[in-house]
Motif scaffolding. Structure first.
Motif, PDB file in Angstrom:
ATOM      1  N   ASP A 131      12.854   6.284   3.249  1.00  0.00           N
ATOM      2  CA  ASP A 131      12.188   7.283   3.893  1.00  0.00           C
ATOM      3  C   ASP A 131      12.772   7.139   5.427  1.00  0.00           C
ATOM      4  O   ASP A 131      13.070   6.124   6.218  1.00  0.00           O
ATOM      5  CB  ASP A 131      10.668   6.699   4.180  1.00  0.00           C
ATOM      6  N   ARG A 156       8.683  -0.774  -4.708  1.00  0.00           N
ATOM      7  CA  ARG A 156       8.473  -0.368  -3.405  1.00  0.00           C
ATOM      8  C   ARG A 156       7.821  -1.506  -2.442  1.00  0.00           C
ATOM      9  O   ARG A 156       8.293  -1.316  -1.372  1.00  0.00           O
ATOM     10  CB  ARG A 156       7.271   0.932  -3.727  1.00  0.00           C
ATOM     11  N   SER A 157       6.935  -2.164  -3.071  1.00  0.00           N
ATOM     12  CA  SER A 157       6.659  -3.364  -2.027  1.00  0.00           C
ATOM     13  C   SER A 157       7.513  -4.287  -1.567  1.00  0.00           C
ATOM     14  O   SER A 157       7.554  -4.932  -0.458  1.00  0.00           O
ATOM     15  CB  SER A 157       5.233  -3.881  -2.765  1.00  0.00           C
ATOM     16  N   GLU A 206       9.264  -2.517   1.377  1.00  0.00           N
ATOM     17  CA  GLU A 206       8.472  -2.415   2.486  1.00  0.00           C
ATOM     18  C   GLU A 206       8.279  -3.741   3.248  1.00  0.00           C
ATOM     19  O   GLU A 206       8.197  -3.891   4.381  1.00  0.00           O
ATOM     20  CB  GLU A 206       6.860  -2.052   2.180  1.00  0.00           C
ATOM     21  N   THR A 255      10.683   1.964   4.649  1.00  0.00           N
ATOM     22  CA  THR A 255       9.938   2.251   3.353  1.00  0.00           C
ATOM     23  C   THR A 255      10.850   3.080   2.422  1.00  0.00           C
ATOM     24  O   THR A 255      11.853   3.800   2.702  1.00  0.00           O
ATOM     25  CB  THR A 255       8.526   2.849   3.715  1.00  0.00           C
ATOM     26  N   SER A 302      10.230   5.976  -0.983  1.00  0.00           N
ATOM     27  CA  SER A 302       9.460   7.024  -1.785  1.00  0.00           C
ATOM     28  C   SER A 302      10.257   7.035  -3.380  1.00  0.00           C
ATOM     29  O   SER A 302      11.757   6.850  -3.230  1.00  0.00           O
ATOM     30  CB  SER A 302       9.552   8.508  -1.409  1.00  0.00           C
ATOM     31  N   LYS A 314       7.167  12.291  -1.183  1.00  0.00           N
ATOM     32  CA  LYS A 314       7.556  12.567   0.032  1.00  0.00           C
ATOM     33  C   LYS A 314       6.568  13.396   0.567  1.00  0.00           C
ATOM     34  O   LYS A 314       6.102  13.400   1.607  1.00  0.00           O
ATOM     35  CB  LYS A 314       8.859  13.242   0.100  1.00  0.00           C
ATOM     36  N   ARG A 333       5.157  10.002   1.857  1.00  0.00           N
ATOM     37  CA  ARG A 333       6.141   8.786   1.750  1.00  0.00           C
ATOM     38  C   ARG A 333       5.735   7.513   1.429  1.00  0.00           C
ATOM     39  O   ARG A 333       4.546   7.241   1.510  1.00  0.00           O
ATOM     40  CB  ARG A 333       7.020   8.857   2.935  1.00  0.00           C
ATOM     41  N   ASN A 334       6.512   6.287   0.982  1.00  0.00           N
ATOM     42  CA  ASN A 334       5.953   5.099   0.788  1.00  0.00           C
ATOM     43  C   ASN A 334       5.254   4.910  -0.245  1.00  0.00           C
ATOM     44  O   ASN A 334       4.251   4.478  -0.130  1.00  0.00           O
ATOM     45  CB  ASN A 334       5.436   4.355   2.270  1.00  0.00           C
ATOM     46  N   ARG A 335       5.482   5.763  -1.519  1.00  0.00           N
ATOM     47  CA  ARG A 335       4.665   5.736  -2.579  1.00  0.00           C
ATOM     48  C   ARG A 335       5.769   5.862  -3.980  1.00  0.00           C
ATOM     49  O   ARG A 335       6.598   6.458  -3.963  1.00  0.00           O
ATOM     50  CB  ARG A 335       3.608   6.651  -2.298  1.00  0.00           C
TER      51      ARG A 335
END
Length: 367
Positions: free
Chosen positions: A236, A299-300, A303, A318, A320, A348, A352-354
């Motif tokens: 991202d 993802r985590s 992050e 982060t 996506s 996105k 985002r960040n998912r």
């Protein structure tokens, strides 16, 4: 004149065997850290080479054979150390005793053991390889002269030793020159192979390697009727990293990002960099629910991971993720990439960040 021809014939056989060896092992040069199998097979090959040189050796007396068997023995000990050298010694001496048990065969045993000890000591010297080999050859010639003078009654001793010294030095230096040249070619060949399949920045698979892996995985999935899962990951706001810290810092972040991805998945999963800040992960024999768990873990991990942008500053980024699974969420394995890509853009658009899956897309369409 006949002695000169025989020595020359021995030298040509040795060089031909050297080319055959490096053609067979062109993907890996023998070094101290080579595998046990590689060392044993190399030692065995050197032993066979030495034995063949004996078969075409020069008979200078009753049961006395002179040849260049010490050259392949020297090279394999120089490059591989004790184990391949020991295997080579064993093979050469076993074959030598099959020619007959005599004073000459025992002299051969004394000579080759003394050479082995010397080679192991000389190979530790921190000097240029060619100089090291020259010194080892001088040592070999001195030991040959001592053993033949003390233990073997051959005539004309001076002429035989003179020709041996000349041929040993010439053939030995030709062998090390040829060997170093072929090792350099093999190394470059290996580097070219890697560069054609590995992303130079991150060490992950590149686009070409990814395409091959994806096509192979799709074929296996169709044949074995096993699930195949696919993740697309995009960092991202990566442009902000480049604009703020510069492209050098951006490259450093990409390197660390690739390492984080590799550590976040299983050993058998195929991680690739497809270009820029886009990465993919191929998960064989993985159901959709399991893929979602892995994707969320990836993802985590991203992050939570601090990334060093400069020597003084760390940043947090982060990513996506779009995921798809055949046959759980897509009906055709050929749609894996395109459907996962659609899911990525949905992730996105949602902030985002998912992680977003093709299953969510189909549910949205249905609604």
């Amino acid at each position: 004149m006949q002695l000169v021809q025989d020595y020359f014939c021995n030298m040509m056989i040795m060089l031909a065997l050297l080319f055959i060896y490096y053609q067979h092992y062109k993907d890996e040069n023998l070094v101290d850290t080579s595998s046990l199998k590689r060392k044993v097979t190399s030692g065995f090959f050197a032993g066979l080479a030495g034995s063949l040189l004996m078969i075409f050796g020069i008979e200078v007396g009753t049961n006395t054979i002179i040849d260049m068997r010490h050259v392949p023995f020297l090279l394999v000990t120089l490059y591989g150390g004790f184990l391949p050298g020991g295997v080579s010694l064993l093979v050469i001496q076993i074959v030598r005793f099959t020619f007959g048990v005599s004073v000459s065969s025992y002299a051969s045993l004394v000579l080759i053991i003394s050479l082995f000890i010397g080679y192991l000591l000389f190979r530790r010297w921190k000097v240029e390889t060619k100089l090291k080999v020259f010194i080892m050859l001088i040592y070999s010639n001195i030991m040959f002269t001592l053993v033949t003078t003390i233990m073997i009654d051959i005539e004309p001793l001076f002429k035989i030793n003179l020709l041996f010294w000349i041929t040993s030095l010439v053939s030995g230096m030709m062998a090390i020159y040829t060997s170093e040249y072929l090792r350099r070619i093999n190394h470059l060949f290996k580097q070219y192979q890697l560069s054609s399949t590995i992303d130079a920045l991150t060490g992950l698979n590149n686009v070409r390697s990814f395409d091959e892996a994806l096509n192979t995985a799709i074929q296996e999935s169709n044949i074995k009727r096993k699930p195949l899962s696919f993740l697309i990951i995009d960092i991202d706001y990566f442009k902000h990293v480049n604009d703020t810290y510069g492209h050098t810092a951006g490259d450093a972040v990409l390197q660390q990002f690739g390492t984080t991805l590799r550590k976040s998945v299983r050993t058998e999963d195929i991680v690739s960099r497809n270009g820029g800040e886009e990465f993919t992960i191929l998960l064989k024999n993985t159901l959709h629910q399991e893929e979602l768990t892995i994707a969320e873990h990836v993802r985590s991990s991203i992050e939570e991971q601090p990334f060093k942008a400069t020597h003084m500053e760390t940043i947090h980024i982060t990513a996506s993720l779009g995921v798809a699974t055949y046959p759980d969420t897509v009906t055709s394995s050929d749609e894996l990439y395109s459907k996962a890509d659609q899911a990525l853009y949905t992730a996105k658009r949602k902030g985002r960040n998912r992680v977003c899956s093709t299953k969510e897309l189909s549910e949205l369409i249905t609604k």
